[in-house]
Design an enzyme around this catalytic site. Structure first.
Site, PDB file in Angstrom:
ATOM      1  N   GLY A 138      32.453 119.347  23.085  1.00 62.13           N
ATOM      2  CA  GLY A 138      31.048 119.522  23.441  1.00 62.13           C
ATOM      3  C   GLY A 138      30.425 120.639  22.641  1.00 62.13           C
ATOM      4  O   GLY A 138      31.136 121.443  22.021  1.00 62.13           O
TER       5      GLY A 138
ATOM      6  N   GLY B 189      19.790  85.030  23.491  1.00 59.97           N
ATOM      7  CA  GLY B 189      20.188  84.378  22.254  1.00 59.97           C
ATOM      8  C   GLY B 189      21.312  85.128  21.565  1.00 59.97           C
ATOM      9  O   GLY B 189      21.842  84.673  20.554  1.00 59.97           O
TER      10      GLY B 189
ATOM     11  N   HIS C 156      39.711 117.409  16.679  1.00 65.71           N
ATOM     12  CA  HIS C 156      39.344 116.088  17.186  1.00 65.71           C
ATOM     13  C   HIS C 156      40.312 115.031  16.652  1.00 65.71           C
ATOM     14  O   HIS C 156      40.180 114.571  15.514  1.00 65.71           O
ATOM     15  CB  HIS C 156      37.910 115.739  16.771  1.00 65.71           C
ATOM     16  CG  HIS C 156      36.870 116.515  17.502  1.00 65.71           C
ATOM     17  ND1 HIS C 156      36.390 116.147  18.737  1.00 65.71           N
ATOM     18  CD2 HIS C 156      36.225 117.662  17.176  1.00 65.71           C
ATOM     19  CE1 HIS C 156      35.493 117.023  19.142  1.00 65.71           C
ATOM     20  NE2 HIS C 156      35.373 117.950  18.219  1.00 65.71           N
TER      21      HIS C 156
END
Length: 534
Positions: free
Chosen positions: A60, A236, A180
């Site tokens: 964060g 669609g 990360h």
């Protein structure tokens, strides 16, 4: 599919605002493990009701020592320890663990952003078979650092600047990575996550789409009474078609599909979609032409959020009218409205995921999420709301939805309203865009590139450019071409066309579409941009 029905092996991600959080969710699901993302500030009851086996605390943008920094709820530590739950903190999540368990986090003397090398410092759970001294490249994104570890924790990897890169406390089942692992810039990150889930936490890879199908059919049958009727909004696109097929499998002919021509469709979209519904999907569909109704409401509207909300409201008004007509015909009022809402729609329309979140921004209000009015007369049914796009396609294959239909590029519910920048009713913007888009998409198909691209489309820009056409000066419109590759729509990169292809497409557009004298290509990824232009 309700999360509490898939909770025995659940990996729960608490989101503290990282742009990569939902990539973690997606990657874990690719390992055949069900994962779910909720707000990091969710209540303890919200967390415990899901009964997770593993909890991941995301990264964060905040500092844990700043006023108002988000945190897990009071009693969280006691809850996870008393229930034997494994906890992995990533970046901000690691720092939160350190701070809350008695350690210290401070502003780093040296910040760490981008690619960086880390080295394993001791034999540990997190890195499995790796030995002391093994190195790997990872992606860092933090300005704070761990100054003091809580009692019982050890450093198991450090960065090339000697900062703490990974920590763990085996006995208390707390682990942390300062980088990360979920991004492609950490090449061995997926291996680390796999090791953590399967070897450390002993999670089982037992989540299958066939199970989702069976569970969802059961849920739908439980929601819909034996004599209740349901309306399905068909756009669609893949999502609503799979949702309709799924509900039809559960309740049969008590499903009534409606396709709305809102005047914002692509070139010959109405004719092509209706033919597909009848020929390939065998779904009974009512087509409603509401072009005038939508365009009148959108006249003069420029703000993209306002467009989305107007379109959402008008769709619901039409569905309410359709429900009244069905009531007269059947003698019974329809109860539910089915929509093909996906997990990324919910995420971006928030403040998601969950309620009470204050540390994230709404990206856009999807017409079938943030654009819905509060006074809806129909109950909403969203059977795909916890799935990503590729998971929906897999579900569609199991349901025998034709492959050609499943491969269709996503088309936004608000249609061309989010691809015409400015007032969609001004001049002939919609007609120009339809022609340009058709040329672009057909060229992609003819070049054999359609299945390699996640989404491709044209954009009408609210600017004019000087050009020379037929030896005369023109002052005409500029259009942009956008094509991206992606796995789930949460992140995307632009597609690298060959120059010859772009040259051919630009020539076709300028020679065939009256009113266009300049073509440009969008070469930005997501982030920083979104896929659609708005």
């Amino acid at each position: 599919m309700e999360p509490q029905n898939l909770k025995s092996n659940l990996v729960l991600i608490l989101d503290f605002g990282s742009q990569y959080t939902h990539l973690i969710t997606r990657l874990i699901r690719k390992l055949s493990v069900f994962s779910l993302c909720i707000s990091g500030t969710s209540s303890l009851k919200s967390i415990s009701d899901l009964n997770p086996r593993v909890i991941i605390l995301s990264g964060g943008p905040h500092s844990v020592h700043s006023d108002g920094a988000p945190s897990f709820p009071q009693g969280f530590i006691e809850y996870v320890e008393s229930n034997g739950i494994f906890v992995l903190g990533i970046c901000y999540g690691l720092q939160l663990i350190v701070q809350k368990l008695g350690g210290e986090v401070r502003v780093g003397e040296k910040q760490e952003y981008g690619r960086m090398e880390i080295a394993v410092e001791r034999k540990c759970d997190l890195f499995g078979e790796k030995v002391v001294g093994d190195r790997q490249s990872v992606w860092m994104s933090h300005g704070d650092e761990v100054a003091k570890l809580p009692d019982g924790f050890v450093v198991v990897a450090r960065s090339q600047q000697s900062s703490v890169a990974a920590i763990e406390n085996h006995s208390r089942r707390f682990y942390g990575l300062q980088y990360h692992p979920e991004v492609t810039h950490s090449p061995e990150g997926m291996e680390t996550l796999q090791n953590f889930l399967f070897n450390v936490c002993k999670v089982t890879a037992d989540w299958k789409m066939q199970d989702v199908l069976e569970e969802e059919v059961k849920v739908i049958k439980g929601m819909v009474g034996p004599e209740d009727h349901v309306i399905c909004a068909l756009s669609g696109g893949v999502d609503s078609a799979v949702a309709a097929t799924l509900v039809h499998k559960a309740i049969g002919d008590r499903l009534h599909c409606v396709f709305v021509d809102n005047g914002l469709l692509r070139y010959k979209e109405r004719e092509r979609v209706m033919e597909t519904f009848e020929r390939d999907l065998h779904l009974p569909v009512t087509c409603i032409d509401a072009t005038e109704q939508f365009l009148n409401k959108l006249k003069g509207v420029i703000d993209p959020e306002a467009k989305r909300k107007i379109i959402g409201r008008e769709f619901i008004c039409i569905f309410d009218d359709f429900a009244r007509d069905l009531e007269h015909k059947l003698g019974k009022k329809p109860v539910f409205l089915v929509q093909g809402t996906l997990y990324p729609d919910v995420i971006e329309s928030c403040p998601p995921p969950g309620s009470g979140r204050t540390h994230s921004h709404t990206i856009k209000s999807h017409h079938n999420v943030g654009g819905l009015p509060k006074d809806m007369k129909l109950k909403l049914m969203e059977p795909l709301k916890l799935l990503f796009k590729d998971e929906v396609r897999e579900l569609g294959r199991i349901l025998n939805v034709p492959g050609a239909f499943l491969k269709r590029h996503p088309f936004p519910g608000p249609g061309l309203a989010v691809r015409v920048l400015g007032d969609v009713t001004e001049g002939n913007a919609l007609d120009i865009l339809r022609q340009v888009d058709e040329i672009f998409i057909q060229s992609i198909k003819e070049a054999g590139l359609y299945d390699l691209i996640w989404q491709a489309f044209a954009v009408f820009l609210p600017i004019r450019s000087v050009g020379v056409q037929g030896d005369q000066r023109t002052h005409s419109h500029v259009v942009a071409l956008r094509a991206v590759t992606s796995q789930d729509g949460m992140t995307a990169d632009w597609y690298y066309f060959k120059h010859e292809f772009l040259d051919d497409v630009a020539r076709k557009i300028c020679n065939s579409v009256r009113g266009v004298n300049r073509v440009v290509q969008d070469i930005t990824s997501k982030p920083p941009s979104t896929i659609e232009w708005e």
